[in-house]
Write a protein that holds these residues in place. Structure first.
Motif, PDB file in Angstrom:
ATOM      1  N   ASP A   1       0.840  -1.190   0.000  1.00 49.28           N
ATOM      2  CA  ASP A   1       0.000   0.000   0.000  1.00 49.28           C
ATOM      3  C   ASP A   1       0.884   1.252   0.000  1.00 49.28           C
ATOM      4  OD1 ASP A   1      -1.761   2.179   1.002  1.00 49.28           O
ATOM      5  OD2 ASP A   1      -3.184   0.538   1.333  1.00 49.28           O
ATOM      6  N   ALA A   2       0.532   2.214  -0.851  1.00 47.22           N
ATOM      7  CA  ALA A   2       1.313   3.454  -0.931  1.00 47.22           C
ATOM      8  C   ALA A   2       1.312   4.216   0.392  1.00 47.22           C
ATOM      9  CB  ALA A   2       0.762   4.356  -2.042  1.00 47.22           C
ATOM     10  N   ARG A   3       0.336   3.927   1.251  1.00 47.76           N
ATOM     11  CA  ARG A   3       0.267   4.608   2.558  1.00 47.76           C
ATOM     12  C   ARG A   3       1.055   3.875   3.640  1.00 47.76           C
ATOM     13  NH1 ARG A   3      -6.028   4.246   2.652  1.00 47.76           N
ATOM     14  NH2 ARG A   3      -5.271   2.245   1.875  1.00 47.76           N
TER      15      ARG A   3
ATOM     16  N   ARG B   1       3.752   3.064   6.111  1.00 45.69           N
ATOM     17  CA  ARG B   1       4.683   3.995   6.751  1.00 45.69           C
ATOM     18  C   ARG B   1       6.147   3.663   6.450  1.00 45.69           C
ATOM     19  NH1 ARG B   1       2.572   7.120  11.317  1.00 45.69           N
ATOM     20  NH2 ARG B   1       4.611   6.825  12.274  1.00 45.69           N
TER      21      ARG B   1
ATOM     22  N   LEU C   1       7.166   3.295   3.448  1.00 42.56           N
ATOM     23  CA  LEU C   1       7.403   4.215   2.328  1.00 42.56           C
ATOM     24  C   LEU C   1       7.282   5.673   2.756  1.00 42.56           C
ATOM     25  CD1 LEU C   1       7.639   4.626  -0.873  1.00 42.56           C
ATOM     26  CD2 LEU C   1       5.188   4.993  -0.743  1.00 42.56           C
ATOM     27  N   GLN C   2       6.288   5.982   3.541  1.00 44.82           N
ATOM     28  CA  GLN C   2       6.030   7.379   3.910  1.00 44.82           C
ATOM     29  C   GLN C   2       7.194   7.987   4.695  1.00 44.82           C
ATOM     30  OE1 GLN C   2       3.141   9.218   3.193  1.00 44.82           O
ATOM     31  NE2 GLN C   2       2.530   7.528   1.870  1.00 44.82           N
TER      32      GLN C   2
END
Lengths: 273, 273
Positions: free
Chosen positions: A14-16, A18, A20-21
């Motif tokens: 998922d792009a969301r 954490r 990645l974030q």
């Protein structure tokens, strides 16, 4: 290449997340022998140390080992295990309920053979800052990338210094120095990563009769050492020489008794299940 | 919530994306007015500075603006723009051919109204290390997370210090201090992030007749300032008081002429298209 996300085959997260974030997670690079990670208990301990420090719930050890056995592509191969804090809403605040994301990525087959006796090391200009999670291996690795970008064409590794010109580590592994019958490990208490092979080699060398200690080591001292070794899960333990340094031995096997011992330890590490 | 990955609707990215593997990328948090990002040119400039420093190819500005207009969920809302170095093989080495990943995530609607006159700030124990990309806003944010975890129940922001006890910033925005008719901005040359609102407010305050300068500011000095302001793209510019500090004004509007000017500037920032 097999990728497992929470045990399911597939390369999508998922792009969301954490991871990645914010780089909100930890990882291990593992050497698999027949699908079994070498020095697992040390990797697991470091992984859990990082998760605990970040307040991320521990993932099940059994699931990690199962995943790793499934991605092994060759009798001897690398794999990467990543655990993040999972998906969260916008902002740094940690969600009330955390569902960690466990990612296992199969990697290159390793041959176990070396094309040359020495690895060549240069010195990077990028300095390491304080590790916000001392001893841990987290996903914030921009410094390593910047340092890696500095490698010259004939480098196998680049040495990273702190802002006081003390040697911390290589961009992708640790350094160990031989001074007579003493093995000196540049301290990684505040900077860098405490490598699993580094710790194993230090213990093994002490048992074999070398004096072993950690120290703050300046670059000059590192260059003046009788020998330099690099360690990580991919290469194990390998002798190194400074780029442009033609003064040292033609072959590490022609070195001192301590040098021979270190080469033996490196061999033992490579063979160890 | 709408998420766009390289302009395509969907929340999935590749687990091998270097944004996840290493935090190898940069981001901006944007305030959208009718789908148009406020202070865009400043955000874009900082994004490009980070991409250039990392050697990541710039993504098309037009595509970013198009994406942002598509994720706006309300007349006034937040959005996040992330650009990573994209998918790569194992290891820190930068791939020969880079295909950046552009992620745009729509966020909360903003009301533009405040439930109380002051934000409350505490002081975090987590110290900020040197920013490996000074001035840039990159994806390595573990320090911010650790500091954010320290917030007390009545905190709206936590102040982060460097290891010499100088004030750097909040965990999610910048600090500005009012000392008489002087606006003092703690320097972010080596640590922290150079905020877009911070820069805009400093310029605006100077035009309005305040003395404005950057300085290394100790915590004591910050606590002794006549007033403290916080800035970021979500809150704009807001007055703050230290947690437990009951000695200051009951209402910021009762303050000095400089205080009134700063509140006006905050209002102007909020209203600005």
């Amino acid at each position: 290449m097999t990728i497992l996300v929470n045990g399911e085959e597939g390369n999508r997260i998922d792009a969301r997340d954490r991871g990645l974030q914010f780089g909100d997670g930890v990882f291990e690079t593992l050497r698999l022998h027949g699908g079994v990670p070498q020095l697992w208990s040390r990797h697991w301990e470091r992984l859990c140390l990082g998760l605990d420090r970040l307040g991320i719930p521990r993932v099940p050890e059994r699931a990690c080992l199962d995943d790793l056995s499934r991605v092994a592509a060759a009798p001897l191969s690398l794999a990467k295990l990543i655990v993040t804090r999972g998906v969260g809403p916008r902002g740094y605040a940690v969600p009330a309920r955390v569902h960690p994301t466990r990612i296992v990525i199969g990697g290159d087959a390793l041959s176990g053979e070396h094309d040359r006796p020495w690895l060549h090391i240069g010195v990077c200009g990028t300095r390491t800052g304080h590790n916000p999670l001392p001893g841990c291996k987290h996903l914030n690795r921009i410094e390593n990338i910047l340092a890696r970008m500095e490698w010259g064409p004939d480098w196998d590794e680049g040495v990273m210094l702190d802002r006081n010109d003390h040697v911390v580590s290589g961009t992708q592994g640790n350094l160990l120095l031989l001074e007579g019958r003493t093995l000196v490990a540049p301290t990684v208490q505040e900077f860098g990563i405490a490598g699993t092979r580094r710790a194993w080699v230090m213990e093994r060398a002490a048992r074999a009769g070398l004096q072993v200690h950690e120290a703050r080591v300046g670059l000059r001292r590192a260059r003046d050492a009788d020998a330099v070794f690099l360690s990580n899960s991919r290469i194990g333990l390998r002798p190194a020489r400074w780029v442009g340094d033609h003064a040292t031995l033609a072959d590490p096997a022609d070195g001192s008794e301590s040098m021979a011992l270190m080469l033996e330890i490196g061999h033992e590490l490579n063979e160890m299940a």
